[in-house]
Design an enzyme around this catalytic site. Structure first.
Site, PDB file in Angstrom:
ATOM      1  N   SER A   1       0.813  -1.219   0.000  1.00  0.00           N
ATOM      2  CA  SER A   1       0.000   0.000   0.000  1.00  0.00           C
ATOM      3  C   SER A   1       0.848   1.272   0.000  1.00  0.00           C
ATOM      4  O   SER A   1       0.456   2.283  -0.578  1.00  0.00           O
ATOM      5  CB  SER A   1      -0.956   0.000   1.196  1.00  0.00           C
TER       6      SER A   1
ATOM      7  N   HIS B   1       1.414   4.487   4.419  1.00  0.00           N
ATOM      8  CA  HIS B   1       0.599   5.168   3.406  1.00  0.00           C
ATOM      9  C   HIS B   1       1.079   6.603   3.200  1.00  0.00           C
ATOM     10  O   HIS B   1       1.280   7.053   2.070  1.00  0.00           O
ATOM     11  CB  HIS B   1      -0.866   5.195   3.842  1.00  0.00           C
TER      12      HIS B   1
END
Length: 537
Positions: free
Chosen positions: A292, A347
């Site tokens: 991610s 992230h």
């Protein structure tokens, strides 16, 4: 599809096997096939069966609906001198005559071409054109433009410019080998982990760490390779599916805008920076895995690249991508802040790194003279960021190898204790049944059960666990229970001839031991249940 030179004959537009809906439908059926194959491969494993029971009813309706919409027996859309006809118009009206219409608008919505009809009374009707391929959309736009000539209908074709822009990019780079290879690599490694013992939708922290998960304690031991290996590991099907869907959605355009090598640099650089920033947060006390961070980096890079291309990219296409990318970033970050177990540091690190790299790296087709210095600068700054973030991380709050070794030791000693208690219970049951005398039971307590429990108590005592470890209270209870059992089983006893009975030398102390053991037994059950319900780290 046929497109006549005039409206004297109908122009029929049939669903295409190369349309966006067809690609989605192929993917859905591929997922369904993979689920069924996994079910057979697992030998109808209970967890896989449950997962399929949940997933298949969600996927099948969409796959069937898409297959019905793609049937080629009837045209998806027809245009003739009377008007526009499609059985897929919402509502009862399936045909709109030219005199009823004041405007036709061809535009994009979330990447899908939409034909919007405005009637003379102001009411609007929309028809998604996701069953048509690019040549079909181009022919439709041309046909509608011709209809505008000599009529009162205005044609607002915002989609064709965006379509031409995307077609040019696809013609220049027809094969996306980097994003395709990355998706294949991530899926292949996830399949290998499931074959290696992980569940379809879950993997234990112990497994993830063994396979290369990111943990501050291990990186600070010198295992810096975990910063990279963690980016290709995933904890389950939904984890890898969502990340690869994000990479597929943003990666195609990003790779075409930056080129193969620079796109790979963005992906790897963002993933590594995300892993390095995670060392300060989630990886301090948990095993962090997933692509991610890299996907956020690709998304951030694409967002900045679109802004840099604002003069060349058609407005409708630019606004559509900016809206969807911004929505994805905001939603995903809010999800990360609001849910336990999501590594938002990775992230954010990936997102900022991707945007920084996109600001430094030249876009494909730019002046080559300045490309190499800018690319080298991007590589240098990325490497400095990774090193600085890694070296500046505080000492790990949780030593993952110690935590795992403690878990293995607790499981082993707990098994030994269960076996010893089972043998003790068998002897007590035999004594109550009259097949084992009190003297024989007392002798076995001294010669077998007492020494066994003393050894187990010593094993429990060797396990050391930090106070902040959630298993520490359970360990303390188990250690105390073993001590009490050791004391009770090895307590001297007295034989009372007149009563033909054996009693403890210190009956008051034995009563205290039994009371405390009863309370500890319930405490152990409660704490074990609480640990089982807690999220894995």
């Amino acid at each position: 599809m046929t497109t006549p030179a005039s409206f004297q004959a109908a122009a029929h537009f049939h669903p295409s096997t190369k349309s966006p809906l067809a690609h989605v439908n192929y993917t859905l059926w591929l997922l369904i096939t993979a689920l069924l194959a996994g079910l057979l491969w697992s030998g109808f494993n209970a967890s896989v069966v449950i997962f399929c029971v949940i997933a298949l009813p969600l996927l099948l309706p969409f796959a069937i609906a898409g297959a019905l919409r793609l049937r080629r027996k009837q045209p998806f859309l027809s245009i003739d001198e009377q008007g526009i006809h499609s059985r897929w118009f919402k509502g009862k009206t399936k045909q709109y005559c030219w005199p009823q219409l004041s405007q036709l608008r061809l535009h994009s919505n979330q990447g899908i071409a939409v034909l919007e009809l405005t009637r003379a009374d102001g009411k609007k009707h929309s028809l998604p054109l996701n069953t048509l391929d690019q040549p079909g959309l181009q022919q439709l736009a041309l046909l509608l433009q011709r209809r505008q000539d000599g009529t009162g209908i205005t044609i607002d074709d915002q989609h064709s410019a965006g379509l031409a822009f995307m077609t040019r990019l696809q013609d220049e780079m027809p094969v996306l080998w980097v994003s395709g290879s990355l998706i294949a690599l991530n899926i292949a490694i996830w399949l290998l982990t499931t074959h290696g013992g992980a569940g379809i939708n879950s993997a234990s922290p112990e497994q993830l760490l063994a396979w290369g998960g990111n943990a501050t304690s291990e990186v600070q031991r010198g295992e810096w390779w975990r910063l990279l290996s963690a980016t290709v590991l995933h904890s389950g099907f939904m984890h890898v599916a969502m990340n690869m869907l994000g990479l597929y959605s943003a990666g195609a355009l990003a790779e075409r805008l930056f080129g193969h090598r620079r796109f790979l640099l963005i992906y790897l650089g963002s993933g590594l920076v995300g892993s390095a920033l995670s060392l300060h947060y989630a990886a301090q006390q948990a095993v962090s895995v997933g692509a991610s961070g890299a996907v956020f980096g690709v998304t951030g890079a694409l967002l900045l690249a679109i802004w840099r291309q604002r003069r060349d990219m058609p407005a409708d296409l630019r606004k559509q991508h900016l809206y969807s990318l911004s929505l994805f970033i905001v939603y995903a970050l809010l999800q990360g802040f609001g849910h336990h177990g999501i590594d938002n540091a990775a992230h954010i690190g990936g997102l900022l790194s991707g945007m920084a790299l996109a600001a430094l790296l030249p876009l494909r087709g730019s002046t080559p003279r300045s490309n190499n210095p800018r690319t080298l600068l991007a590589v240098l700054l990325t490497a400095i960021s990774i090193i600085a973030l890694t070296l500046s991380a505080a000492p790990a709050r949780v030593d993952q190898k110690l935590r795992i070794s403690n878990g293995i030791a607790m499981k082993q000693v707990g098994t030994n204790m269960d076996q010893a208690l089972a043998q003790l219970k068998q002897d007590i049951a035999a004594n109550k049944a009259g097949t084992l005398s009190d003297l024989a039971l007392d002798d076995r307590n001294r010669s077998i059960h007492g020494p066994a429990m003393a050894h187990i108590a010593r094993q429990w005592a060797t396990i050391k666990m930090p106070a902040e470890d959630p298993r520490a209270p359970l360990l303390h209870d188990m250690q105390r229970m073993a001590q009490l059992l050791d004391e009770g089983l090895n307590m001297p006893s007295i034989y009372l001839p007149e009563q033909h009975k054996i009693v403890a030398a210190d009956p008051q102390r034995m009563a205290v031991i039994q009371t405390e053991l009863t309370a500890l037994n319930q405490s152990v059950l409660d704490k074990a249940e609480k640990l089982k319900a807690a999220p894995a780290k």
